[in-house]
Design a protein around this motif. Structure first.
Motif, PDB file in Angstrom:
ATOM      1  N   UNK A 183       0.815  -1.214   0.000  1.00  0.00           N
ATOM      2  CA  UNK A 183       0.000   0.000   0.000  1.00  0.00           C
ATOM      3  C   UNK A 183       0.846   1.261   0.000  1.00  0.00           C
ATOM      4  N   UNK A 184       2.023   1.229   0.615  1.00  0.00           N
ATOM      5  CA  UNK A 184       2.851   2.442   0.675  1.00  0.00           C
ATOM      6  C   UNK A 184       3.341   2.881  -0.688  1.00  0.00           C
ATOM      7  N   UNK A 185       3.186   2.000  -1.706  1.00  0.00           N
ATOM      8  CA  UNK A 185       3.567   2.367  -3.070  1.00  0.00           C
ATOM      9  C   UNK A 185       2.389   2.915  -3.863  1.00  0.00           C
ATOM     10  N   UNK A 186       1.204   2.877  -3.275  1.00  0.00           N
ATOM     11  CA  UNK A 186       0.028   3.378  -3.975  1.00  0.00           C
ATOM     12  C   UNK A 186       0.067   4.902  -4.057  1.00  0.00           C
ATOM     13  N   UNK A 187      -0.578   5.477  -5.084  1.00  0.00           N
ATOM     14  CA  UNK A 187      -0.442   6.918  -5.324  1.00  0.00           C
ATOM     15  C   UNK A 187      -0.965   7.807  -4.209  1.00  0.00           C
ATOM     16  N   UNK A 188      -1.962   7.328  -3.465  1.00  0.00           N
ATOM     17  CA  UNK A 188      -2.525   8.175  -2.424  1.00  0.00           C
ATOM     18  C   UNK A 188      -2.144   7.778  -1.021  1.00  0.00           C
ATOM     19  N   UNK A 189      -1.129   6.946  -0.875  1.00  0.00           N
ATOM     20  CA  UNK A 189      -0.770   6.459   0.455  1.00  0.00           C
ATOM     21  C   UNK A 189      -0.398   7.607   1.392  1.00  0.00           C
ATOM     22  N   UNK A 190       0.413   8.547   0.913  1.00  0.00           N
ATOM     23  CA  UNK A 190       0.869   9.635   1.777  1.00  0.00           C
ATOM     24  C   UNK A 190      -0.311  10.473   2.285  1.00  0.00           C
TER      25      UNK A 190
ATOM     26  N   UNK B  89      -5.218  -0.566   5.090  1.00  0.00           N
ATOM     27  CA  UNK B  89      -4.028  -1.022   4.360  1.00  0.00           C
ATOM     28  C   UNK B  89      -4.307  -2.346   3.665  1.00  0.00           C
ATOM     29  N   UNK B  90      -4.906  -3.291   4.386  1.00  0.00           N
ATOM     30  CA  UNK B  90      -5.199  -4.602   3.807  1.00  0.00           C
ATOM     31  C   UNK B  90      -6.231  -4.462   2.692  1.00  0.00           C
ATOM     32  N   UNK B  91      -7.256  -3.657   2.910  1.00  0.00           N
ATOM     33  CA  UNK B  91      -8.280  -3.430   1.894  1.00  0.00           C
ATOM     34  C   UNK B  91      -7.661  -2.862   0.625  1.00  0.00           C
ATOM     35  N   UNK B  92      -6.819  -1.850   0.776  1.00  0.00           N
ATOM     36  CA  UNK B  92      -6.194  -1.218  -0.390  1.00  0.00           C
ATOM     37  C   UNK B  92      -5.237  -2.167  -1.102  1.00  0.00           C
ATOM     38  N   UNK B  93      -4.502  -2.959  -0.325  1.00  0.00           N
ATOM     39  CA  UNK B  93      -3.522  -3.867  -0.924  1.00  0.00           C
ATOM     40  C   UNK B  93      -4.178  -5.060  -1.590  1.00  0.00           C
ATOM     41  N   UNK B  94      -5.315  -5.500  -1.065  1.00  0.00           N
ATOM     42  CA  UNK B  94      -6.026  -6.660  -1.612  1.00  0.00           C
ATOM     43  C   UNK B  94      -7.298  -6.209  -2.331  1.00  0.00           C
ATOM     44  N   UNK B  95      -7.230  -5.056  -2.941  1.00  0.00           N
ATOM     45  CA  UNK B  95      -8.420  -4.423  -3.501  1.00  0.00           C
ATOM     46  C   UNK B  95      -9.083  -5.312  -4.544  1.00  0.00           C
TER      47      UNK B  95
END
Length: 422
Positions: free
Chosen positions: A79-86, A112-118
């Motif tokens: 998730x930390x690599x996703x565009x809106x993580x920050x 985090x889990x939701x975004x990573x396993x979207x």
């Protein structure tokens, strides 16, 4: 944009949230693809038949982060690599400073889990309840740079801090809620009041067809056929079940009655103790949660439905309890209180009766009057049934919800759904 929606729920399936299941089923029938995202695993041993008809898969997030640390860490790395993580992280840290709680930390870990396993193919996030589920939905939507919306109900509106509600209303595209009072409160907190819409839940009247031959004959004068009083709802403070027990203890000795309550909850044991202390145990049956078809059978046996709702000390209150709509669909006279959206359904003296919360004497007098007067029960019960059929059919409600999705570009795949949305 395609029609796939990721729906964030606090717990799925849940017996006390039939209205949520009904909405999910109708969205599927309209042509939307759904993936359900649940923050908790179910605890009810039974489910409603509606849940068996829903085809959507369910993604269960870690209920407690320390139970699945590897999954959470892996999700964070992705998730930390996703565009809106920050953006999501900064908003969460700001929220955490205002609400330094374990629950707030858990919300971000679940996001985090939701975004990573979207869910593959999902292009919109929709959350039921404005508190915890919408926190997870918002953080994940920010990480994914995705639009989202919410459905608000009762406790989530009235017990969440205003700052949090206002910021969620601003961050989401739109919010629907199920009572006029709730809608007004949210509009007053929103940056744009037009983002908030009133959408009643309604009920599926095909599942609550009128009883074959409703009887209004009992008058409390036959010990072999006592008047039957019913309540349905979780045993929690806002339902006012202690007031109902106290009111029943005040009824004249010559009135024969039986009270059945359906619904578990944190105050179940306290209610049982109160019933025993009041000497009512021989006349009272307290049950846990039941499937919808069994609850329907109890509506059809009853003479009177009573739910004396109140505003709890922490501000929690009902919106518009669906059980009142269900009971009225069966021609059953309801007694409740003028709390939240209840007067939007029950017109006092016309389609039911309203008494002040926490007033067992007034409640007892109203129960006694209705038990003794079968003709009044028939007149009010028939008027209530007509009102439900004209104003609380779920087909109108789901049409308004679908229209919100369509206006946002989330278009169902079936052409027939456009007719529903119109």
């Amino acid at each position: 944009m395609n029609s796939h929606i990721a729906v964030v729920l606090k717990c799925y399936p849940r017996l006390s949230e039939t209205f949520v299941a009904q909405e999910l089923l109708e969205l599927e029938r309209a042509g939307f693809g759904l993936t359900l995202v649940s923050l908790r695993h179910p605890t009810d041993s039974k489910t409603h038949p509606i849940n068996d008809e829903i085809r959507a898969p369910t993604l269960y997030l870690p209920e407690y982060l320390h139970h699945e640390p590897g999954r959470v860490f892996s999700a964070w790395r992705k998730a930390r690599r996703l565009p809106g993580y920050r953006l999501a992280r900064n908003n969460w840290l700001r929220d955490l400073r205002r609400d330094p709680s374990a629950n707030r930390i858990r919300r971000f870990g679940q996001a985090l889990v939701f975004a990573a396993e979207f869910p593959q193919g999902a292009t919109w996030i929709y959350s039921h309840f404005l508190h915890t589920p919408s926190s997870v939905a918002r953080y994940a939507a920010e990480m994914q740079h995705m639009r989202w919306s919410a459905s608000a109900h009762a406790k989530d509106i009235w017990t969440s801090p205003d700052w949090e509600v206002s910021e969620k209303l601003a961050a989401g595209d739109w919010t629907v809620t199920c009572t006029a009072g709730g809608a007004l409160h949210l509009k007053n907190l929103a940056d744009d009041p037009d983002k908030v819409s009133l959408v009643y839940h309604g009920i599926d009247l095909s599942r609550f067809s009128p009883p074959p031959a409703p009887s209004y004959a009992r008058d409390g004068g036959n010990p072999r056929d006592p008047a039957r009083i019913l309540s349905v709802g979780r045993a929690v403070t806002k339902k006012g079940l202690d007031t109902l027990a106290a009111a029943l203890a005040r009824l004249p000795a010559e009135i024969d009655w039986r009270w059945t309550h359906i619904g578990g909850g944190e105050l179940s044991e306290a209610l049982k103790a109160q019933v025993t202390e009041l000497g009512l145990a021989g006349r009272v049956s307290l049950h846990g949660s039941m499937p919808q078809r069994e609850v329907l059978a109890e509506y059809r046996k009853a003479d009177l439905f009573v739910l004396p709702c109140r505003i709890a000390p922490n501000g929690d209150r009902d919106g518009l309890p669906n059980v009142l709509v269900e009971a009225q669909s069966q021609g059953l006279v309801c007694i409740s209180t003028p709390v939240s959206g209840i007067p939007e359904l029950i017109l006092d003296g016309e389609t039911g009766f309203l008494v002040a919360p926490d007033d067992p004497a007034a409640l007892a007098a109203t129960i006694e009057n209705l038990v003794r007067d079968p003709g009044l029960r028939r007149r009010i019960g028939e008027a209530a049934q007509t009102r439900v059929h004209t104003a609380f059919d779920h087909r109108g409600a789901i049409g308004r919800l679908i229209a919100r999705f369509v206006a946002s570009g989330v278009v169902p795949s079936k052409p027939s759904a456009e007719k529903i949305a119109s």
